[in-house]
Design a protein around this motif. Structure first.
Motif, PDB file in Angstrom:
ATOM      1  N   VAL A  10       0.802  -1.218   0.000  1.00 30.76           N
ATOM      2  CA  VAL A  10       0.000   0.000   0.000  1.00 30.76           C
ATOM      3  C   VAL A  10       0.838   1.273   0.000  1.00 30.76           C
ATOM      4  O   VAL A  10       0.347   2.328  -0.388  1.00 30.76           O
ATOM      5  CB  VAL A  10      -1.009   0.028   1.177  1.00 30.76           C
ATOM      6  N   ASN A  11       2.104   1.157   0.438  1.00 28.17           N
ATOM      7  CA  ASN A  11       2.947   2.354   0.462  1.00 28.17           C
ATOM      8  C   ASN A  11       4.378   1.949   0.791  1.00 28.17           C
ATOM      9  O   ASN A  11       4.640   0.799   1.129  1.00 28.17           O
ATOM     10  CB  ASN A  11       2.432   3.359   1.495  1.00 28.17           C
ATOM     11  N   THR A  12       5.267   2.935   0.717  1.00 24.43           N
ATOM     12  CA  THR A  12       6.630   2.724   1.184  1.00 24.43           C
ATOM     13  C   THR A  12       6.700   3.160   2.641  1.00 24.43           C
ATOM     14  O   THR A  12       5.773   3.805   3.156  1.00 24.43           O
ATOM     15  CB  THR A  12       7.626   3.549   0.345  1.00 24.43           C
ATOM     16  N   HIS A  13       7.807   2.808   3.306  1.00 25.71           N
ATOM     17  CA  HIS A  13       7.990   3.196   4.701  1.00 25.71           C
ATOM     18  C   HIS A  13       9.466   3.521   4.891  1.00 25.71           C
ATOM     19  O   HIS A  13      10.314   2.637   4.812  1.00 25.71           O
ATOM     20  CB  HIS A  13       7.556   2.051   5.628  1.00 25.71           C
ATOM     21  N   GLY A  14       9.754   4.803   5.110  1.00 21.94           N
ATOM     22  CA  GLY A  14      11.141   5.218   5.294  1.00 21.94           C
ATOM     23  C   GLY A  14      11.883   5.262   3.966  1.00 21.94           C
ATOM     24  O   GLY A  14      11.293   5.156   2.898  1.00 21.94           O
ATOM     25  N   ILE A  15      13.219   5.385   4.080  1.00 23.65           N
ATOM     26  CA  ILE A  15      14.031   5.527   2.864  1.00 23.65           C
ATOM     27  C   ILE A  15      14.880   4.291   2.566  1.00 23.65           C
ATOM     28  O   ILE A  15      15.597   4.256   1.583  1.00 23.65           O
ATOM     29  CB  ILE A  15      14.947   6.768   2.955  1.00 23.65           C
ATOM     30  N   ARG A  16      14.773   3.273   3.400  1.00 19.54           N
ATOM     31  CA  ARG A  16      15.640   2.097   3.244  1.00 19.54           C
ATOM     32  C   ARG A  16      14.972   0.940   2.503  1.00 19.54           C
ATOM     33  O   ARG A  16      15.378  -0.202   2.629  1.00 19.54           O
ATOM     34  CB  ARG A  16      16.123   1.636   4.606  1.00 19.54           C
ATOM     35  N   GLY A  17      13.914   1.236   1.763  1.00 22.21           N
ATOM     36  CA  GLY A  17      13.324   0.213   0.910  1.00 22.21           C
ATOM     37  C   GLY A  17      12.235  -0.627   1.539  1.00 22.21           C
ATOM     38  O   GLY A  17      11.818  -1.620   0.951  1.00 22.21           O
ATOM     39  N   GLU A  18      11.747  -0.253   2.725  1.00 22.26           N
ATOM     40  CA  GLU A  18      10.650  -1.013   3.323  1.00 22.26           C
ATOM     41  C   GLU A  18       9.328  -0.637   2.656  1.00 22.26           C
ATOM     42  O   GLU A  18       9.142   0.495   2.222  1.00 22.26           O
ATOM     43  CB  GLU A  18      10.541  -0.744   4.832  1.00 22.26           C
ATOM     44  N   VAL A  19       8.422  -1.599   2.590  1.00 22.91           N
ATOM     45  CA  VAL A  19       7.079  -1.355   2.063  1.00 22.91           C
ATOM     46  C   VAL A  19       6.056  -1.756   3.113  1.00 22.91           C
ATOM     47  O   VAL A  19       6.282  -2.667   3.907  1.00 22.91           O
ATOM     48  CB  VAL A  19       6.820  -2.128   0.740  1.00 22.91           C
ATOM     49  N   ARG A  20       4.929  -1.033   3.108  1.00 19.47           N
ATOM     50  CA  ARG A  20       3.798  -1.358   3.993  1.00 19.47           C
ATOM     51  C   ARG A  20       2.879  -2.308   3.249  1.00 19.47           C
ATOM     52  O   ARG A  20       2.445  -2.020   2.137  1.00 19.47           O
ATOM     53  CB  ARG A  20       3.009  -0.105   4.357  1.00 19.47           C
ATOM     54  N   PRO A  45       5.802  -9.570 -13.879  1.00 24.41           N
ATOM     55  CA  PRO A  45       5.899  -9.968 -12.463  1.00 24.41           C
ATOM     56  C   PRO A  45       7.363 -10.013 -12.006  1.00 24.41           C
ATOM     57  O   PRO A  45       8.248 -10.400 -12.777  1.00 24.41           O
ATOM     58  CB  PRO A  45       5.275 -11.361 -12.439  1.00 24.41           C
ATOM     59  N   VAL A  46       7.587  -9.596 -10.784  1.00 29.02           N
ATOM     60  CA  VAL A  46       8.940  -9.542 -10.230  1.00 29.02           C
ATOM     61  C   VAL A  46       9.024 -10.491  -9.042  1.00 29.02           C
ATOM     62  O   VAL A  46       8.248 -10.368  -8.086  1.00 29.02           O
ATOM     63  CB  VAL A  46       9.285  -8.102  -9.772  1.00 29.02           C
ATOM     64  N   GLU A  47       9.951 -11.428  -9.103  1.00 28.99           N
ATOM     65  CA  GLU A  47      10.160 -12.353  -7.985  1.00 28.99           C
ATOM     66  C   GLU A  47      11.115 -11.703  -6.992  1.00 28.99           C
ATOM     67  O   GLU A  47      12.182 -11.209  -7.386  1.00 28.99           O
ATOM     68  CB  GLU A  47      10.734 -13.670  -8.504  1.00 28.99           C
ATOM     69  N   VAL A  48      10.720 -11.696  -5.718  1.00 34.98           N
ATOM     70  CA  VAL A  48      11.532 -11.068  -4.670  1.00 34.98           C
ATOM     71  C   VAL A  48      11.676 -12.028  -3.492  1.00 34.98           C
ATOM     72  O   VAL A  48      10.847 -12.914  -3.299  1.00 34.98           O
ATOM     73  CB  VAL A  48      10.917  -9.733  -4.184  1.00 34.98           C
ATOM     74  N   THR A  49      12.729 -11.809  -2.713  1.00 36.54           N
ATOM     75  CA  THR A  49      12.962 -12.585  -1.496  1.00 36.54           C
ATOM     76  C   THR A  49      12.910 -11.633  -0.312  1.00 36.54           C
ATOM     77  O   THR A  49      13.546 -10.574  -0.332  1.00 36.54           O
ATOM     78  CB  THR A  49      14.339 -13.284  -1.557  1.00 36.54           C
ATOM     79  N   ILE A  50      12.155 -11.998   0.706  1.00 31.18           N
ATOM     80  CA  ILE A  50      11.998 -11.137   1.881  1.00 31.18           C
ATOM     81  C   ILE A  50      13.313 -11.090   2.660  1.00 31.18           C
ATOM     82  O   ILE A  50      13.875 -12.120   3.011  1.00 31.18           O
ATOM     83  CB  ILE A  50      10.853 -11.643   2.780  1.00 31.18           C
ATOM     84  N   GLN A  51      13.775  -9.863   2.934  1.00 28.57           N
ATOM     85  CA  GLN A  51      15.004  -9.654   3.715  1.00 28.57           C
ATOM     86  C   GLN A  51      14.672  -9.386   5.183  1.00 28.57           C
ATOM     87  O   GLN A  51      15.299  -9.943   6.065  1.00 28.57           O
ATOM     88  CB  GLN A  51      15.782  -8.470   3.141  1.00 28.57           C
ATOM     89  N   THR A  52      13.669  -8.508   5.427  1.00 23.58           N
ATOM     90  CA  THR A  52      13.265  -8.215   6.807  1.00 23.58           C
ATOM     91  C   THR A  52      11.739  -8.178   6.900  1.00 23.58           C
ATOM     92  O   THR A  52      11.064  -7.854   5.921  1.00 23.58           O
ATOM     93  CB  THR A  52      13.817  -6.857   7.304  1.00 23.58           C
ATOM     94  N   VAL A  53      11.237  -8.506   8.086  1.00 18.67           N
ATOM     95  CA  VAL A  53       9.798  -8.495   8.359  1.00 18.67           C
ATOM     96  C   VAL A  53       9.595  -7.926   9.752  1.00 18.67           C
ATOM     97  O   VAL A  53      10.306  -8.300  10.682  1.00 18.67           O
ATOM     98  CB  VAL A  53       9.212  -9.931   8.363  1.00 18.67           C
ATOM     99  N   ARG A  54       8.614  -7.032   9.880  1.00 16.95           N
ATOM    100  CA  ARG A  54       8.220  -6.560  11.209  1.00 16.95           C
ATOM    101  C   ARG A  54       6.807  -6.000  11.153  1.00 16.95           C
ATOM    102  O   ARG A  54       6.339  -5.562  10.109  1.00 16.95           O
ATOM    103  CB  ARG A  54       9.205  -5.543  11.771  1.00 16.95           C
ATOM    104  N   GLN A  58      -1.345  -1.634  11.770  1.00 18.75           N
ATOM    105  CA  GLN A  58      -2.116  -2.698  11.115  1.00 18.75           C
ATOM    106  C   GLN A  58      -1.389  -3.265   9.899  1.00 18.75           C
ATOM    107  O   GLN A  58      -1.933  -4.068   9.169  1.00 18.75           O
ATOM    108  CB  GLN A  58      -3.520  -2.217  10.729  1.00 18.75           C
ATOM    109  N   PHE A  59      -0.146  -2.850   9.691  1.00 16.55           N
ATOM    110  CA  PHE A  59       0.620  -3.253   8.511  1.00 16.55           C
ATOM    111  C   PHE A  59       1.691  -4.278   8.867  1.00 16.55           C
ATOM    112  O   PHE A  59       2.074  -4.430  10.015  1.00 16.55           O
ATOM    113  CB  PHE A  59       1.322  -2.043   7.877  1.00 16.55           C
ATOM    114  N   ILE A  60       2.208  -4.907   7.827  1.00 17.45           N
ATOM    115  CA  ILE A  60       3.429  -5.690   7.921  1.00 17.45           C
ATOM    116  C   ILE A  60       4.451  -4.933   7.088  1.00 17.45           C
ATOM    117  O   ILE A  60       4.185  -4.581   5.929  1.00 17.45           O
ATOM    118  CB  ILE A  60       3.223  -7.117   7.373  1.00 17.45           C
ATOM    119  N   LEU A  61       5.596  -4.632   7.681  1.00 23.57           N
ATOM    120  CA  LEU A  61       6.655  -3.939   6.956  1.00 23.57           C
ATOM    121  C   LEU A  61       7.642  -4.973   6.441  1.00 23.57           C
ATOM    122  O   LEU A  61       8.152  -5.794   7.199  1.00 23.57           O
ATOM    123  CB  LEU A  61       7.373  -2.937   7.858  1.00 23.57           C
TER     124      LEU A  61
END
Length: 168
Positions: A10-20, A45-54, A58-61
């Motif tokens: 739904v959006n980005t979060h910060g400047i280090r590449g996190e997404v909401r 379609p773009v295949e990605v691998t999750i680096q960080t999760v938190r 109500q979001f997952i970053l």
């Protein structure tokens, strides 16, 4: 390879590449883990691998490997996150994935007549509601409760229902 939606960026979060991300899966703790491979939907379609999760409100970053900058992830705002169908967990008896229910032919127990086809599932607080497309009539909204939906047969592609008074 069948892909199924598990969330929306739904959006980005910060400047280090996190997404909401808003999760659309009942199993976010299984779908959003470090090292999990997802597909970002789009024309390409773009295949990605999750680096960080938190968790955050109500979001997952999430951040993705090799996409650690806001400029790299901003283009994915509004896109769906998909998972390969082969990674879907087995469900307990009488539990179904939405993609298994959508497209089922709905049959009335009393008359043995075909009523229509499940076209959509609405998630409401009390229970899910199936939207049944009917030929020449308005859509029928069926609550997914034991009194209404009596049997689901995925092999034959049918759902047996009791058309209770007031539903039509």
């Amino acid at each position: 390879m069948a892909l199924y939606k598990v969330g929306t960026i739904v959006n980005t979060h910060g400047i280090r590449g996190e997404v909401r991300v808003i999760a659309t899966t009942d199993f976010p703790e299984e779908r959003f883990v470090k090292g999990q491979t997802l597909v970002i939907d789009g024309k390409v379609p773009v295949e990605v691998t999750i680096q960080t999760v938190r968790a955050h409100k109500q979001f997952i970053l999430l951040s993705f490997k090799d996409l650690q900058n806001i400029n790299l992830v901003e283009q994915y705002k509004g896109r769906d996150l998909l998972v390969d169908g082969e990674t879907l967990s087995d469900l307990a008896d009488n539990e179904y994935y939405y993609h298994e229910i959508i497209g089922l032919q709905v049959i009335d127990n009393a008359t043995d007549e075909k009523i229509g086809e499940v076209s959509e599932i609405l998630e409401l607080p009390a229970n899910d509601v199936w939207v049944v497309k009917r030929a020449g009539k308005d859509d029928l909204y069926l609550p997914y409760i034991a009194d209404v939906v009596t049997a689901i047969d995925l092999d034959s592609g049918t759902a047996q229902i009791n058309l209770l008074e007031g539903l039509e």
